[in-house]
Design a protein around this motif. Structure first.
Motif, PDB file in Angstrom:
ATOM      1  N   GLU A  66       0.841  -1.207   0.000  1.00 18.27           N
ATOM      2  CA  GLU A  66       0.000   0.000   0.000  1.00 18.27           C
ATOM      3  C   GLU A  66       0.873   1.253   0.000  1.00 18.27           C
ATOM      4  N   ILE A  67       1.923   1.206   0.807  1.00 24.93           N
ATOM      5  CA  ILE A  67       2.755   2.410   0.945  1.00 24.93           C
ATOM      6  C   ILE A  67       3.446   2.715  -0.384  1.00 24.93           C
ATOM      7  N   ARG A  68       3.889   1.656  -1.062  1.00 24.85           N
ATOM      8  CA  ARG A  68       4.560   1.844  -2.349  1.00 24.85           C
ATOM      9  C   ARG A  68       3.541   2.367  -3.371  1.00 24.85           C
ATOM     10  N   GLN A  69       2.327   1.839  -3.310  1.00 28.42           N
ATOM     11  CA  GLN A  69       1.291   2.309  -4.232  1.00 28.42           C
ATOM     12  C   GLN A  69       0.871   3.745  -3.933  1.00 28.42           C
ATOM     13  N   ALA A  70       1.052   4.136  -2.669  1.00 25.88           N
ATOM     14  CA  ALA A  70       0.759   5.527  -2.322  1.00 25.88           C
ATOM     15  C   ALA A  70       1.879   6.439  -2.809  1.00 25.88           C
ATOM     16  N   GLY A  71       2.996   5.840  -3.197  1.00 27.80           N
ATOM     17  CA  GLY A  71       4.075   6.626  -3.798  1.00 27.80           C
ATOM     18  C   GLY A  71       5.284   6.861  -2.909  1.00 27.80           C
TER      19      GLY A  71
ATOM     20  N   THR B 206      13.739  -1.032 -12.108  1.00 23.11           N
ATOM     21  CA  THR B 206      14.329   0.314 -12.052  1.00 23.11           C
ATOM     22  C   THR B 206      14.832   0.810 -13.390  1.00 23.11           C
ATOM     23  N   GLY B 207      15.126  -0.117 -14.299  1.00 25.65           N
ATOM     24  CA  GLY B 207      15.727   0.300 -15.563  1.00 25.65           C
ATOM     25  C   GLY B 207      17.223   0.533 -15.437  1.00 25.65           C
TER      26      GLY B 207
ATOM     27  N   LEU C 223       2.193   0.643  -9.833  1.00 29.76           N
ATOM     28  CA  LEU C 223       3.589   0.580  -9.423  1.00 29.76           C
ATOM     29  C   LEU C 223       4.461   1.004 -10.592  1.00 29.76           C
ATOM     30  N   PRO C 224       5.399   1.900 -10.342  1.00 30.70           N
ATOM     31  CA  PRO C 224       6.278   2.287 -11.445  1.00 30.70           C
ATOM     32  C   PRO C 224       7.225   1.136 -11.792  1.00 30.70           C
ATOM     33  N   VAL C 225       7.064   0.579 -12.962  1.00 33.33           N
ATOM     34  CA  VAL C 225       7.920  -0.522 -13.401  1.00 33.33           C
ATOM     35  C   VAL C 225       8.500  -0.159 -14.759  1.00 33.33           C
TER      36      VAL C 225
ATOM     37  N   ILE D 291      -2.309  -6.930 -14.453  1.00 30.24           N
ATOM     38  CA  ILE D 291      -1.346  -7.000 -15.562  1.00 30.24           C
ATOM     39  C   ILE D 291      -2.081  -7.361 -16.852  1.00 30.24           C
ATOM     40  N   LYS D 292      -2.959  -8.340 -16.758  1.00 26.98           N
ATOM     41  CA  LYS D 292      -3.682  -8.799 -17.942  1.00 26.98           C
ATOM     42  C   LYS D 292      -4.559  -7.686 -18.536  1.00 26.98           C
ATOM     43  N   HIS D 293      -5.300  -6.984 -17.687  1.00 25.35           N
ATOM     44  CA  HIS D 293      -6.288  -6.046 -18.210  1.00 25.35           C
ATOM     45  C   HIS D 293      -5.797  -4.618 -18.375  1.00 25.35           C
ATOM     46  N   PHE D 294      -4.817  -4.219 -17.565  1.00 29.15           N
ATOM     47  CA  PHE D 294      -4.382  -2.823 -17.636  1.00 29.15           C
ATOM     48  C   PHE D 294      -2.887  -2.670 -17.894  1.00 29.15           C
ATOM     49  N   LYS D 295      -2.177  -3.788 -18.033  1.00 26.23           N
ATOM     50  CA  LYS D 295      -0.730  -3.759 -18.281  1.00 26.23           C
ATOM     51  C   LYS D 295       0.032  -3.006 -17.185  1.00 26.23           C
ATOM     52  N   VAL D 296      -0.479  -3.109 -15.970  1.00 25.19           N
ATOM     53  CA  VAL D 296       0.214  -2.485 -14.835  1.00 25.19           C
ATOM     54  C   VAL D 296       0.125  -3.431 -13.637  1.00 25.19           C
ATOM     55  N   ILE D 297       1.000  -3.181 -12.654  1.00 25.90           N
ATOM     56  CA  ILE D 297       0.859  -3.895 -11.392  1.00 25.90           C
ATOM     57  C   ILE D 297       0.108  -2.963 -10.453  1.00 25.90           C
TER      58      ILE D 297
END
Lengths: 499, 180
Positions: free
Chosen positions: A2-7, A415-416, A110-112, B24-30
């Protein structure tokens, strides 16, 4: 999650709230909400009350119990019922800030950097785990499997670390948990197929109605064999009580063991203990003491200050408190393993196995030199904290031998930034040195890097490691080699200007 | 034979890998908040974890309340929200008796399970066997079977086959009663 999704990657909380409050993080909205009604509430009641207050059942929560409010030195932070930031008293830190709970809702993606690559690597790791021979066994018992193993190997903490074998361990093991019907379900951390957690319920007897996410090896050993308690239901009760009060089961079990031994050997009198006897195996007395620690009543008020507080008032206990740097030892008796003694001795946080756990490897096969021991401990102290830095669990690697290189691959995909495992380990090593330097700044030196007195003075009484203890002279040599390999001087101080 | 998603809640560990696979399947995101399957985790009383997703109702309330007719059943009986016709009024979200239609603050229209076109990702990643994708006629079969197997009046006999002890259980009419 949750915290990571909150940014956020982590939180830094400065200062102190004027009254008891909770921290509410709703994506980028952050507020401190005064809620004095939480005073004295148990961890689980706190979760419930804050969720009700917010009108959202699904927020993720990190909370403290009454022990955290009362600044118990080994108060923990409970996260969503079952998982705890258990050691080193982080609950007291939160308590000192008048923050009773942190509630988080995060809804961002999540930024991936490269999702396809991440999915590919994850799928590979996932398939490996699910097809592993021990996968279903692991799901079924999880860390409870360690009870039998530790007892067979002879390093199960027993009667305050006096012995390494508990003759009634069969009443505390995974079979007991399953056969007595205590386990009702698997429990998993976020996105983990291994589900090593167990949910246990006591269905009859005087502890009927007790439900807990756990207990796991450390808790069963520290609240069970270490106290001479051979009743799994009582251990479940102890675990639940520690969770509700918000105290670390390891430190609690360790220190109650000390009190039991001190009382029975005469190091402490019945008056010291508020006229309440506490013998080996007395579960009721142990549970009562947990309450008194949390509420800081009588002897509980002394124990609440941890090893340091106890030693200040009762210096005669030094001989029987198993600790390093003031942190109470966790549930592996290291007397049969020099490498484990070194791991406890040199761990930055004290006598805990999180940084290095070389005992299994050392006991598995012989032919160990000090060089090899030091190398192994340093490798563990480098790799294991890396898992913490990445925010992942180390158990797939330890228990099912998942290739540690896949974590570097995942890191690169997310991270890239291309990095090999060696690159990441280099960073981890750097951080270990920086941590050491912070310690040095606060007076850390060679004298703090020794195993507990019990490990060097009292031999194991029974079992495979009978007669084993750590030879101090040999330990000195090992420590010298360890420092040398670390590039630190004889006092354990890293070179100036390098980090 | 149409297949449907079904859940054995007592097997769910609460790991939520299904939510990741779905997003991932529907929105291409986690993003578990963009998943059409959500694991509800309740503790310490009651203790249960239950994934919630659309059961593809035969008489879907969501479609009934949709003023725009944006919710339709496809040829396999899968209920789909047609985003281009949807105005995002959220009536369907409130109407679903199971709470299986979801909203996300960054999306204009609600979303729900579409069974991934017949090959649901959530089932593939469920490592505890809590999610199943089975033909409709299988539904209830487990219960029917266990009901039969626990029948009280079964007789038992032991016998030996190639040195191995075995047991035969059977229902026997016994003394026929004259009950007419």
């Amino acid at each position: 999650m949750e915290i990571r999704q909150a940014g956020y990657d982590c939180l830094v909380i400065t200062g102190r709230a004027p009254e008891l409050s909770y921290l509410w993080i709703d994506n980028d909205q952050v507020s401190i909400v005064p809620f004095p009604k939480l005073k004295g509430k148990s961890a689980l009641d706190t979760e419930r009350l804050v969720r009700e207050h917010l009108g959202d059942h699904t927020v993720s929560m990190a909370v403290i119990g009454p022990a955290g409010e009362n600044l118990v030195r080994f108060a923990c932070i409970n996260v969503d019922w079952g998982r705890n930031a258990g050691r080193t008293g982080m609950g007291a830190v939160l308590g000192s800030k008048n923050i009773k709970a942190i509630a988080i809702r995060g809804s961002n993606d999540l930024p991936v950097h490269d999702l396809n690559r991440l999915v590919q690597v994850s799928q590979k790791a996932y398939d490996y785990l699910r097809n592993h021979d021990l996968f279903t066994f692991w799901q079924k018992v999880g860390l409870m499997s360690v009870i039998d193993y530790a007892n067979e190997q002879g390093f199960m903490p027993t009667y305050n670390f006096r012995d390494g074998v508990f003759d009634k361990s069969h009443k505390l093991n995974a079979d007991e948990m399953i056969n007595q019907g205590h386990k009702i379900n698997d429990s998993a951390c976020f996105a983990c197929p291994m589900s090593c957690g167990n949910v246990c319920v006591v269905k009859n007897g005087k502890y009927a109605g007790t439900a807990v996410e756990g207990p796991e090896y450390e808790t069963v050993a520290m609240l069970g064999s270490n106290l001479g308690i051979d009743d799994y239901a009582a251990v479940i009760k102890g675990n639940q009580l520690c969770d509700e009060l918000g105290i670390d089961t390891i430190s609690t079990g360790n220190l109650i063991g000390v009190i039991m031994e001190a009382y029975q050997s005469g190091l402490l009198t019945i008056e010291d203990l508020d006229n309440k006897p506490i013998e080996w195996g007395n579960a009721e007395a142990a549970l009562d003491l947990m309450h008194r620690i949390s509420n800081r009543e009588g002897i509980g008020n002394v124990i609440a200050d941890g090893t340091q507080g106890l030693l200040k008032k009762y210096p005669q206990l030094e001989r029987i408190i198993s600790h390093v740097k003031g942190l109470e030892q966790s549930a592996y008796d290291g007397r049969g393993s020099m490498a484990m003694a070194l791991a406890y001795g040199t761990s930055d946080i004290g006598a805990h196995h999180t940084r290095a756990w070389p005992i299994a490897q050392e006991l598995e096969k012989g032919d160990w030199t000090h060089e090899k021991r030091a190398d192994l401990v340093i490798y563990h102290q480098t790799l294991r904290p890396l898992f913490d830095m990445l925010g992942v669990c180390r158990l797939p690697w330890i228990e099912l031998k998942l290739d540690e290189h896949c974590y570097a691959e995942m890191y690169s995909a997310v991270t890239g930034k291309e990095a090999t495992l060696d690159d990441l380990l280099e960073k981890s090593k750097h951080i270990y040195n920086l941590t050491r330097l912070i310690g040095v700044k606060h007076g850390l030196t060679r004298q703090h890097d020794y195993p507990p007195q019990r490990m060097t003075q009292d031999a194991v009484q029974t079992g495979k490691l009978q007669g084993c203890k750590i030879d101090l002279e040999e330990y000195e040599k090992l420590l010298d080699i360890y420092y040398q390999k670390r590039g630190w001087d004889k006092k354990g101080i890293p070179p100036k200007g390098k980090y | 034979m149409p297949k449907r998603l079904t859940v054995t809640p007592e097997r769910c560990s609460g790991c939520k890998t299904c939510e990741i696979a779905c997003s991932i399947k529907h929105f291409k995101v986690i993003n578990p908040k963009k998943s059409a399957i959500r694991v509800m985790v309740l503790y310490p009383n009651p203790i249960i974890r239950m994934p919630i997703m659309c059961g593809q109702c035969k008489k879907p309330k969501c479609a009934e309340v949709c003023r725009k007719g944006a919710i339709k059943k496809d040829e396999n009986g899968v209920i789909l929200i047609h985003a281009e016709e949807c105005v995002g009024c959220q009536m369907c979200v409130k109407a679903c008796p199971f709470g299986a239609i979801y909203l996300h603050e960054s999306l204009d229209t609600p979303f729900k399970c579409d069974l991934c076109g017949g090959d649901p990702e959530c089932v593939k990643v469920c490592a505890n066997g809590a999610l199943h994708f089975v033909p409709e006629h299988i539904f209830g079969q487990d219960h029917r079977m266990s009901n039969v197997l626990s029948y009280m009046n079964m007789k038992e006999m032991e016998y030996t086959l190639q040195g191995e002890k075995k047991q035969l259980r059977y229902a026997e009419i016994g003394d026929k009663k004259n009950d007419d």
